[in-house]
Design an enzyme around this catalytic site. Structure first.
Site, PDB file in Angstrom:
ATOM      1  N   GLN A 220       0.828  -1.201   0.000  1.00 36.82           N
ATOM      2  CA  GLN A 220       0.000   0.000   0.000  1.00 36.82           C
ATOM      3  C   GLN A 220       0.868   1.259   0.000  1.00 36.82           C
ATOM      4  OE1 GLN A 220      -2.906  -2.245   3.116  1.00 36.82           O
ATOM      5  NE2 GLN A 220      -3.332  -0.086   2.926  1.00 36.82           N
ATOM      6  N   ARG A 367      -8.572  -0.770   8.091  1.00 30.51           N
ATOM      7  CA  ARG A 367      -9.580   0.160   7.565  1.00 30.51           C
ATOM      8  C   ARG A 367      -9.930   1.220   8.614  1.00 30.51           C
ATOM      9  NH1 ARG A 367     -14.151  -1.773   3.364  1.00 30.51           N
ATOM     10  NH2 ARG A 367     -14.393   0.234   2.381  1.00 30.51           N
ATOM     11  N   CYS A 368      -8.901   1.867   9.088  1.00 29.15           N
ATOM     12  CA  CYS A 368      -9.084   2.783  10.213  1.00 29.15           C
ATOM     13  C   CYS A 368      -7.855   3.661  10.309  1.00 29.15           C
ATOM     14  CB  CYS A 368      -9.266   1.929  11.464  1.00 29.15           C
ATOM     15  SG  CYS A 368      -8.569   2.559  12.967  1.00 29.15           S
ATOM     16  N   GLU A 737     -12.885   4.599   5.338  1.00 30.13           N
ATOM     17  CA  GLU A 737     -12.922   3.800   6.555  1.00 30.13           C
ATOM     18  C   GLU A 737     -14.078   4.127   7.468  1.00 30.13           C
ATOM     19  OE1 GLU A 737      -9.038   5.046   7.522  1.00 30.13           O
ATOM     20  OE2 GLU A 737      -8.149   3.333   6.529  1.00 30.13           O
TER      21      GLU A 737
END
Ligand code: CDP
Length: 783
Positions: A220, A367-368, A737
């Site tokens: 990523q 996802r945060c 997110e």
């Protein structure tokens, strides 16, 4: 392919995703699709024990297997100074075990084979003699003075990693003492896993002639990988190229550097051949970065009228065997201090202690935006517990305590400056959509009939877009992001970014931003990410930071291009530059609407007829350092029915009203929210990376770690409010997110609400039918 109806659709339009052309036809190019000439394969030997001393590793049998090319152990890596690698959290992690293993499935040796099968056979033939040691899986036990010390490599002979605190300890203590009501609860956010459909992997290709290393990797953050690889391997950075091909989901799982990558690099350098390593599902679930595992003790004070007075949180964070979380340097507990949420707390105090246990390392932001999910879950659960204590409607309690719209920019008790918000608007809209009053009446009615129905609310606030570089860095690298735009003579555009999408739709939304700024069609902009040889330096895609950083860079870079284009337009229109205005996607001579040029006309002139003395060409690069983070928010309302016979919870309805400021592509935003809600649903009801007392991982595949299908997943009813960010060039906030951050509390609040009349105040996730069935039986409820 032409998409004529989209030709002029730009910002705010549901432009169909450009990348889906290849994805839906099975034409994506993922890591495992790449096959290089003479490529060898790597497999890892992993520990069956959670804690054991290694007496010996015998590799002869493995080396004798036909097709096995090499076996690498920790001792081999030690000679190269690579047995340990730094983690993004400033700890160090064993690449291959030396001396002992600290968690089940830890990497112990690497075997390279001509084929994948030969490598796996070789790995199975490596003989490791282990001496089992006492195992610690409970972080509270790990902190006891007589607990076995797991990390013997450290000077500090305890399992405590670090302590972090923020806020005013004394004032919070005092405010809690003076509060009419104080609720206290121990709330656990269980260990979960991002579980992307594509697991992690890489191909290391070291060219002995040129001395250049190309690493194809599911990353990523390709640029950060390049720099860290250069620092770890001592290869000069310009001799490293990191290519991150299409990625099948990341969710934070593809931020850390894993031992398999280092082993593949070493193997490729040893053999002078490309070496591929792709992990299995079980390897992904058991050894790569987990998320959460926070044990939070919350105390929330309030007046009898329901005005919050103070918040105090004490958290034990289980980081597993190595602290391999990926937080900005100054924030070892991430942005957990957003735990005052959407509420106007006069005072607060939060502290976190991190602990080693015999579990897989990590603590990443699934996802945060760095521990924001834990914080949001905590405060939204605590508000419901307070409402229950006060006998007040949870919607009314929230409304009474929201930071009012006129207080923005708002400085929170724990030090954040919230850029903008209108929490009451999102709450009102969500309650209206779900028909709240009517549902409460129905609930009363059903309770009279002995039925179990609950309504759960979560009014979350997020903090995304790390970040201003004065405060945010990872491993020293400042957290700006970038965009480079090259305008070709025919007006077509190639735009490159330091971020790397994993399914979020950047190829479409970034093109929309540039098309909007330059008055061209979305089809005329090609977006590229993921190749460090071509893309400008950036910190990557995670923590919903792409739109706040690289999205802003796209707008600013396009504006830089437009400034030069305006000069060229003045030259073409034979007018003074100050008389040229940009209107409806054209340069116009002020007051003479007929006299205009389009952007492509200007682009052509940049190469064929530039003004005298002007540098030809039309290209720019912009590194955007955001002045603040963005603060998306929203309200989720969930309605559940519980089957008394089985304990099964059915989500009857779920309404989500999100606010991410200016929306670039409403269809993509909706997709992001659908995905996040589905993950939040799974976390609330079915997922946990669990261990037995011997440290055996009980969630090592998708029959144990459940992934919701379309059958279980509720129908999401969505709407939005729009409160633009005052500092983002387009007013946009991140959204990727929000739903994962905000939704777990809505589900749990709904279930607890269904049972609150029985005296139930809190249930830890995952809320399985078995857990509910037991609670019902404990309260004498049978069918
Ligand atoms: O960093 P990441 O891409 O995961 O998250 P994001 O910045 O929240 O963006 C997720 C997707 O939603 C991207 O394609 C964004 O461009 C899009 N988005 C949007 O269309 N409008 C917004 N206000 C925020 C995001």
């Amino acid at each position: 392919m032409a998409l004529p109806e989209q030709a002029h659709a730009v910002l705010g339009h549901p432009v169909r995703r450009k990348e889906d052309m290849r994805f839906i036809q099975g034409r994506g190019r993922y890591l495992d699709d790449i096959v290089l000439p003479r490529m060898a394969y790597l497999a890892l030997v992993r520990s069956p024990y959670a804690h054991a001393r290694i007496r010996s590793i015998r590799v002869d049998a493995a080396k004798a297997i036909p097709g096995v090319l090499a076996v690498i152990t920790g001792e081999d890596l030690e000679e190269l100074g690579l047995a340990w690698m730094p983690t993004l959290a400033g700890d160090k992690q064993m690449v291959l075990a030396v001396g002992k293993v600290l968690f089940q499935y830890q990497e112990v040796a690497a075997v390279v084979g001509e084929t994948r099968e030969a490598a796996v056979d070789g790995a199975q033939a490596v003989e490791v003699d282990y001496e089992p040691l006492p195992v610690v899986v409970d972080p509270f036990r790990a902190l006891e003075p007589d607990a076995p010390v797991l990390r013997e490599d450290r000077e500090q002979k305890t399992n405590h990693i670090w302590h972090w605190e923020v806020g005013d300890r004394e004032a919070t203590e005092e405010a809690l003492r003076r509060s009419d009501v104080v609720i206290r609860e121990r709330i656990r956010f269980q260990r979960v896993h991002p579980a992307p459909l594509e697991p992690c992997g890489c191909i290391a290709d070291f060219d002995r002639i040129t001395g250049r290393l190309t690493l194809y990797v599911t990353s990523q953050a390709p640029h950060a990988y390049r720099t860290l690889l250069a620092l770890v391997t001592k290869l000069p950075e310009h001799m490293i190229r990191v290519i991150s091909p299409d990625i099948g989901g990341g969710f934070g799982n593809k931020v850390a550097i894993y031992p398999g990558y280092v082993c593949a690099v070493v193997a490729s350098m040893m053999l002078g051949r490309p070496v591929k390593w792709v992990e299995t599902r079980t390897e992904n679930l058991t050894s790569t970065s987990f998320a959460r595992d926070y044990h939070m003790m919350v105390e929330l004070g309030a007046t009898r009228e329901g005005k919050v007075t103070a918040l105090r949180v004490k958290t034990i964070a289980d980081h597993g065997a190595f602290d391999a979380s990926a937080n900005p340097t100054r924030f070892p507990a991430g942005l957990f201090s957003i735990c005052t949420g959407s509420y106007d707390f006069p005072v607060a105090f939060a502290e976190v202690d991190a602990v080693y246990t015999n579990k897989a390392p990590g603590g990443i932001s699934y996802r945060c935006s760095f521990r924001v999910t834990e914080a949001s879950y905590l405060i939204e659960r605590a508000m419901d517990i307070l409402a229950d204590e006060l006998g007040m409607d949870p919607a009314e309690l929230r409304r009474r305590n929201f930071i009012p719209p006129e207080k923005f920019p708002y400085r929170s008790a724990l030090g954040w400056t919230y850029d903008s918000g209108n929490y009451v608007a999102a709450l009102d809209r969500a309650l209206e959509l779900i028909g709240y009053e009517e549902l409460r009446r129905e609930q009363e009615e059903r309770r009279r009939r002995g039925e179990l129905m609950g309504i759960g609310i979560s009014s979350y606030t997020e903090i995304v877009g790390a970040g201003p570089s004065h405060t945010f860095d990872i491993a020293g690298l400042k957290m700006f992001d970038s965009c480079e735009i090259r305008v070709h003579p025919t007006g077509k555009i190639l735009a490159r970014f330091g971020t790397r999408h994993q399914g979020q739709g950047h190829e479409t939304t970034y093109a929309q931003i540039i098309a909007h700024e330059l008055g061209v069609s979305v089809e005329d902009v090609l977006v590229e990410e993921g190749d460090t040889d071509t893309a400008p330096y950036g910190l990557g895609t995670y923590a919903s930071r792409s739109t706040p950083t690289a999205g802003a860079a796209a707008a600013m870079c396009a504006r830089r291009i437009r400034e030069k284009a305006r000069k060229i337009a003045a030259h073409l229109l034979e007018a003074a530059e100050e008389d040229i205005v940009w209107e409806e996607g054209r340069f116009i001579v002020r007051g003479v609407p007929g006299k205009s040029v389009t952007f492509p006309q200007v682009a052509f002139a940049a190469y064929t007829n530039p003004p005298p003395g002007m540098e030809p060409g039309l290209e720019a690069v912009y590194y955007y350092d955001p002045p603040n983070l963005t603060f998306p928010f929203g309200t989720y309302v969930c309605v559940v029915d519980i089957d008394k016979g089985t304990g099964q919870v059915k989500v009857r309805r779920f309404v989500g009203v999100d606010d991410c400021g200016t929306v670039i592509n409403p269809m993509i935003v909706e997709g992001q929210i659908h995905g996040g809600l589905t993950e939040g649903f799974a976390i609330a009801f079915m997922q946990e990376i669990a261990y037995d007392e011997n440290g055996n991982c009980l969630s090592s595949n998708f029959t144990e770690y459940l992934i919701p299908t379309a059958v279980e997943t509720p129908r999401w009813e969505l709407d939005r409010t729009v409160t633009p960010s005052p500092h983002h060039p387009l007013g946009a906030k991140g959204v990727g997110e929000s739903a994962n951050v905000g939704s777990p509390a809505a589900f749990v609040n709904a279930v607890v609400d269904a049972l609150s009349h029985l005296g139930v105040r809190h249930i830890d996730m995952p809320i399985t039918p078995w857990k509910i069935w037991r609670i019902l039986r404990e309260h004498g409820i049978t069918e």
